[in-house]
Scaffold this active site. Structure first.
Site, PDB file in Angstrom:
ATOM      1  N   LYS A  22     -34.458  54.862 -14.218  1.00  0.00           N
ATOM      2  CA  LYS A  22     -35.751  54.357 -14.713  1.00  0.00           C
ATOM      3  C   LYS A  22     -35.943  52.887 -14.320  1.00  0.00           C
ATOM      4  O   LYS A  22     -37.015  52.495 -13.858  1.00  0.00           O
ATOM      5  CB  LYS A  22     -35.794  54.492 -16.242  1.00  0.00           C
ATOM      6  CG  LYS A  22     -36.918  53.712 -16.900  1.00  0.00           C
ATOM      7  CD  LYS A  22     -36.833  53.775 -18.411  1.00  0.00           C
ATOM      8  CE  LYS A  22     -35.973  52.750 -19.061  1.00  0.00           C
ATOM      9  NZ  LYS A  22     -36.517  51.395 -19.202  1.00  0.00           N
ATOM     10  N   ASN A  23     -34.895  52.083 -14.507  1.00  0.00           N
ATOM     11  CA  ASN A  23     -35.058  50.647 -14.269  1.00  0.00           C
ATOM     12  C   ASN A  23     -35.133  50.282 -12.789  1.00  0.00           C
ATOM     13  O   ASN A  23     -35.430  49.139 -12.442  1.00  0.00           O
ATOM     14  CB  ASN A  23     -33.936  49.853 -14.953  1.00  0.00           C
ATOM     15  CG  ASN A  23     -34.143  49.774 -16.459  1.00  0.00           C
ATOM     16  OD1 ASN A  23     -35.185  50.195 -16.964  1.00  0.00           O
ATOM     17  ND2 ASN A  23     -33.169  49.236 -17.166  1.00  0.00           N
ATOM     18  N   ARG A  93     -42.597  46.445 -21.362  1.00  0.00           N
ATOM     19  CA  ARG A  93     -42.380  45.123 -20.778  1.00  0.00           C
ATOM     20  C   ARG A  93     -42.289  45.154 -19.256  1.00  0.00           C
ATOM     21  O   ARG A  93     -42.714  44.226 -18.582  1.00  0.00           O
ATOM     22  CB  ARG A  93     -41.093  44.521 -21.323  1.00  0.00           C
ATOM     23  CG  ARG A  93     -41.154  44.104 -22.740  1.00  0.00           C
ATOM     24  CD  ARG A  93     -39.888  43.383 -23.084  1.00  0.00           C
ATOM     25  NE  ARG A  93     -39.664  42.285 -22.161  1.00  0.00           N
ATOM     26  CZ  ARG A  93     -40.170  41.083 -22.301  1.00  0.00           C
ATOM     27  NH1 ARG A  93     -40.916  40.800 -23.324  1.00  0.00           N
ATOM     28  NH2 ARG A  93     -39.929  40.149 -21.412  1.00  0.00           N
ATOM     29  N   CYS A 117     -40.009  41.905 -28.898  1.00  0.00           N
ATOM     30  CA  CYS A 117     -39.829  43.313 -29.253  1.00  0.00           C
ATOM     31  C   CYS A 117     -38.644  43.429 -30.172  1.00  0.00           C
ATOM     32  O   CYS A 117     -38.006  42.441 -30.510  1.00  0.00           O
ATOM     33  CB  CYS A 117     -39.680  44.170 -28.008  1.00  0.00           C
ATOM     34  SG  CYS A 117     -38.105  43.965 -27.226  1.00  0.00           S
ATOM     35  N   ARG A 122     -38.033  37.978 -25.956  1.00  0.00           N
ATOM     36  CA  ARG A 122     -37.954  38.357 -24.530  1.00  0.00           C
ATOM     37  C   ARG A 122     -38.815  37.367 -23.742  1.00  0.00           C
ATOM     38  O   ARG A 122     -39.952  37.672 -23.379  1.00  0.00           O
ATOM     39  CB  ARG A 122     -38.453  39.791 -24.313  1.00  0.00           C
ATOM     40  CG  ARG A 122     -37.794  40.869 -25.161  1.00  0.00           C
ATOM     41  CD  ARG A 122     -36.458  41.327 -24.640  1.00  0.00           C
ATOM     42  NE  ARG A 122     -36.493  41.988 -23.355  1.00  0.00           N
ATOM     43  CZ  ARG A 122     -36.559  43.301 -23.183  1.00  0.00           C
ATOM     44  NH1 ARG A 122     -36.644  44.094 -24.219  1.00  0.00           N
ATOM     45  NH2 ARG A 122     -36.538  43.822 -21.982  1.00  0.00           N
ATOM     46  N   ASP A 308     -27.578  47.685 -22.217  1.00  0.00           N
ATOM     47  CA  ASP A 308     -28.216  48.981 -22.450  1.00  0.00           C
ATOM     48  C   ASP A 308     -27.211  50.067 -22.847  1.00  0.00           C
ATOM     49  O   ASP A 308     -27.607  51.204 -23.108  1.00  0.00           O
ATOM     50  CB  ASP A 308     -29.004  49.423 -21.202  1.00  0.00           C
ATOM     51  CG  ASP A 308     -30.295  48.620 -21.045  1.00  0.00           C
ATOM     52  OD1 ASP A 308     -30.620  47.835 -21.948  1.00  0.00           O
ATOM     53  OD2 ASP A 308     -30.968  48.777 -20.009  1.00  0.00           O
ATOM     54  N   ARG A 400     -38.988  57.486 -23.549  1.00  0.00           N
ATOM     55  CA  ARG A 400     -39.324  56.443 -22.579  1.00  0.00           C
ATOM     56  C   ARG A 400     -38.315  56.421 -21.446  1.00  0.00           C
ATOM     57  O   ARG A 400     -38.658  56.034 -20.333  1.00  0.00           O
ATOM     58  CB  ARG A 400     -39.299  55.066 -23.260  1.00  0.00           C
ATOM     59  CG  ARG A 400     -40.445  54.819 -24.177  1.00  0.00           C
ATOM     60  CD  ARG A 400     -40.348  53.407 -24.667  1.00  0.00           C
ATOM     61  NE  ARG A 400     -39.989  52.536 -23.558  1.00  0.00           N
ATOM     62  CZ  ARG A 400     -39.272  51.434 -23.657  1.00  0.00           C
ATOM     63  NH1 ARG A 400     -38.834  51.027 -24.812  1.00  0.00           N
ATOM     64  NH2 ARG A 400     -39.012  50.708 -22.598  1.00  0.00           N
TER      65      ARG A 400
HETATM   66  C1  UD1 Z   1     -34.009  44.480 -17.898  1.00  0.00           C
HETATM   67  C2  UD1 Z   1     -33.963  45.964 -18.165  1.00  0.00           C
HETATM   68  C3  UD1 Z   1     -33.478  46.245 -19.576  1.00  0.00           C
HETATM   69  C4  UD1 Z   1     -32.144  45.542 -19.818  1.00  0.00           C
HETATM   70  C5  UD1 Z   1     -32.226  44.065 -19.437  1.00  0.00           C
HETATM   71  C6  UD1 Z   1     -30.884  43.369 -19.472  1.00  0.00           C
HETATM   72  C7  UD1 Z   1     -35.721  46.826 -16.755  1.00  0.00           C
HETATM   73  C8  UD1 Z   1     -37.055  47.455 -16.657  1.00  0.00           C
HETATM   74  N1  UD1 Z   1     -35.293  46.506 -17.971  1.00  0.00           N
HETATM   75  O1  UD1 Z   1     -34.956  43.926 -18.819  1.00  0.00           O
HETATM   76  O2  UD1 Z   1     -33.312  47.658 -19.725  1.00  0.00           O
HETATM   77  O3  UD1 Z   1     -31.801  45.648 -21.183  1.00  0.00           O
HETATM   78  O4  UD1 Z   1     -32.730  43.923 -18.098  1.00  0.00           O
HETATM   79  O5  UD1 Z   1     -29.990  43.966 -18.610  1.00  0.00           O
HETATM   80  O6  UD1 Z   1     -35.031  46.645 -15.772  1.00  0.00           O
HETATM   81  N2  UD1 Z   1     -34.506  35.704 -20.140  1.00  0.00           N
HETATM   82  C9  UD1 Z   1     -34.897  34.377 -20.160  1.00  0.00           C
HETATM   83  N3  UD1 Z   1     -36.046  34.025 -19.505  1.00  0.00           N
HETATM   84  C10 UD1 Z   1     -36.792  34.928 -18.824  1.00  0.00           C
HETATM   85  C11 UD1 Z   1     -36.385  36.266 -18.798  1.00  0.00           C
HETATM   86  C12 UD1 Z   1     -35.241  36.626 -19.478  1.00  0.00           C
HETATM   87  O7  UD1 Z   1     -34.227  33.539 -20.758  1.00  0.00           O
HETATM   88  O8  UD1 Z   1     -37.810  34.552 -18.237  1.00  0.00           O
HETATM   89  C13 UD1 Z   1     -33.275  36.116 -20.837  1.00  0.00           C
HETATM   90  C14 UD1 Z   1     -33.502  37.222 -21.864  1.00  0.00           C
HETATM   91  O9  UD1 Z   1     -33.862  36.709 -23.110  1.00  0.00           O
HETATM   92  C15 UD1 Z   1     -32.152  37.879 -21.903  1.00  0.00           C
HETATM   93  C16 UD1 Z   1     -31.660  37.761 -20.451  1.00  0.00           C
HETATM   94  O10 UD1 Z   1     -32.436  36.711 -19.882  1.00  0.00           O
HETATM   95  O11 UD1 Z   1     -31.269  37.154 -22.714  1.00  0.00           O
HETATM   96  C17 UD1 Z   1     -31.817  39.001 -19.645  1.00  0.00           C
HETATM   97  O12 UD1 Z   1     -33.149  39.518 -19.761  1.00  0.00           O
HETATM   98  P1  UD1 Z   1     -33.853  40.238 -18.535  1.00  0.00           P
HETATM   99  O13 UD1 Z   1     -32.847  40.511 -17.468  1.00  0.00           O
HETATM  100  O14 UD1 Z   1     -35.064  39.460 -18.145  1.00  0.00           O
HETATM  101  O15 UD1 Z   1     -34.346  41.592 -19.170  1.00  0.00           O
HETATM  102  P2  UD1 Z   1     -35.514  42.448 -18.580  1.00  0.00           P
HETATM  103  O16 UD1 Z   1     -35.619  42.191 -17.122  1.00  0.00           O
HETATM  104  O17 UD1 Z   1     -36.723  42.306 -19.427  1.00  0.00           O
END
Ligand code: UD1
Length: 432
Positions: A22-23, A93, A117, A122, A308, A400
């Site tokens: 999915k990701n 997201r 969330c 996030r 995850d 999902r």
């Molecule tokens: C993706 C995955 C999700 C998984 C997560 C972490 C998808 C669609 N989703 O979510 O299933 O749980 O990676 O492996 O691929 N952060 C910041 N600033 C930002 C963005 C993120 O500080 O701009 C932090 C977040 O709070 C978190 C960490 O970085 O602590 C990782 O988050 P991120 O890799 O961005 O998660 P997603 O990409 O949303």
């Protein structure tokens, strides 16, 4: 609202085929906005997130056609709306990944802020930092990110945050940089296999990206991208969920299609717990021990143990001999499943970003409430082994990200069914 009912205590046996990731599928679908030629994506899982994103791409002018065996044909329009509204983005997201492609291809984008969330804050600061470094003018106003750039320009960008890199942040910046003028270097890029898969797809579209799967990505911008045909990698999180489902029921299942190289940290931890994974790549046999050994684990960015899988490991360790400590380093508040696991008889307490688990000899069925996608999976795993009946409510989270989960588990011998909640519910569905 539907719910899942499980009669626990049946050992899983047989074979299960792992679906596409999915990701990986979600950002790859958004990458199709980078061309107006037809893209064919294969092995896309039939999950609600894919359907939600198909709807969003449709709103942005793309034709999305879903076929047999996970085949998705996407043809984006050369022009069209560049607005992804709140009502859509808040549902998922990952839809924020339309930002980079819209900006690169249509020169402007207006995408709703996804908001927080249930698994915690996030932020999106890294996405915006990266796109600004490429020359985009970005304002955040009225709950929307508005971005504009007549021509993106390559840059050297550091994308590390307090918890490592951002997976979807790396995806967004990489997709925008693919059409920027000049070379972009992303330092501290996410190394997840799903990012590598996206880079491989972009390269098939004519992008020039190297270093995918490492913390340094080099992207030489090109003038345009073309259509491509691509097959998504198998879902490592689904594979590990079925490995844990097998182990927790002391079963014997062959996991078909999973890639060993994506599961190194998970396999290492499972072997500490006593679970043997025999066989070869794409055909892994899970052999469960009589007793599980307690252990400590920490979730980390890839190649570490994925956040995850934290909830699923917590369910498994609640039946291990002794005390285990699970530390969550990516989303320190992602522990909503603890209270529900405890309703089933687990003994888990939360201290800051740690779950302290005192192993118990058995669980007993009860009604529980799923809070997010992976928490739902953990509750199903616990229900498979709990004595008596477990009812998992709010299973829309599960749909999902897990394709036909109750069908797959049933085929392995689980007593699991989906029923309609007779009382109905006016509860509004908001996806994390
Ligand atoms: C993706 C995955 C999700 C998984 C997560 C972490 C998808 C669609 N989703 O979510 O299933 O749980 O990676 O492996 O691929 N952060 C910041 N600033 C930002 C963005 C993120 O500080 O701009 C932090 C977040 O709070 C978190 C960490 O970085 O602590 C990782 O988050 P991120 O890799 O961005 O998660 P997603 O990409 O949303």
């Amino acid at each position: 609202m539907e719910k899942i009912v499980i009669e626990g205590g049946y050992r899983l046996k047989g074979r299960v085929k792992i679906s596409g990731a999915k990701n990986a599928a979600l950002p790859i679908m958004t990458a199709c906005l980078l061309t107006d030629e037809k893209c064919i994506i294969k092995n896309v899982p039939k999950v609600v997130d894919v359907a939600t994103l198909s709807g969003i791409l449709g709103e942005l002018g793309a034709e999305v056609e879903s076929g047999e065996q996970g085949r998705l044909v996407i043809k984006a329009a050369s022009e069209g709306s560049s607005t992804a509204p709140y009502d859509m983005v808040r549902k998922m997201r990952a839809s924020f990944c339309v930002l980079g492609p819209l900006l690169a291809q249509r020169r402007r984008a207006k995408v709703s802020l996804p908001g927080g969330c249930v698994i915690g804050l996030r932020p999106i600061d890294l996405h915006l930092k990266g796109l600004r470094a490429l020359g985009a003018r970005i304002d955040v106003e009225g709950g929307y990110v508005r971005a504009e750039a007549p021509q993106l320009k390559g840059a050297r960008i550091y994308l590390g945050g307090p918890c490592g890199s951002s997976v979807t942040g790396t995806a967004n910046v990489m997709m925008a940089a693919a059409l920027a003028r000049g070379t972009t270097i992303i330092e501290c890029a996410a190394c997840e296999p799903e990012i590598e898969d996206l880079a491989n797809f972009l390269n098939k579209m004519g992008a020039k990206i190297s270093g995918a799967g490492t913390p340094r990505l080099t992207i030489e911008g090109v003038d345009s991208l073309h259509g491509a045909e691509y097959e998504i990698i198998p879902d490592r999180i689904e594979a590990a969920t079925y490995i844990i489902a097998t182990s927790i029921t002391k079963g014997e299942v062959t996991i078909e299609g999973a890639r060993l190289e994506h599961l190194a940290a998970v396999m290492d931890k499972l072997s500490e717990i006593g679970i043997v994974l025999a066989g070869e790549d794409r055909r892994l046999k899970v052999i469960s021990p009589a007793k599980f050994t307690s252990t400590d684990l920490v979730t980390l960015p890839y190649p570490g143990i994925p956040t995850d899988l934290q909830a699923q490991f917590t369910a498994l360790l609640s039946l291990a001999d002794g005390i285990s400590v699970v530390t969550e380093k990516i989303f320190p508040d992602r522990f909503m499943h603890i209270a529900e696991l405890n309703r089933l008889g687990a003994r888990v307490r939360k201290e800051g970003p740690h779950a302290i688990i005192t192993g118990v000899s058995g669980l007993s069925g009860a009604p529980v409430m799923a809070s997010d996608l992976r928490a739902s999976a953990a509750l199903i795993l616990a229900g498979l082994v709990a004595r008596g009946k477990t009812v998992v409510n709010r299973i829309y989270h599960l749909d999902r990200g897990y394709e036909r989960i109750e069908e797959k588990l049933s085929s392995l011998g689980a007593q699991i069914s989906r029923i309609e909640d007779e009382r109905g519910s006016s509860e509004e569905v908001i996806y994390a």
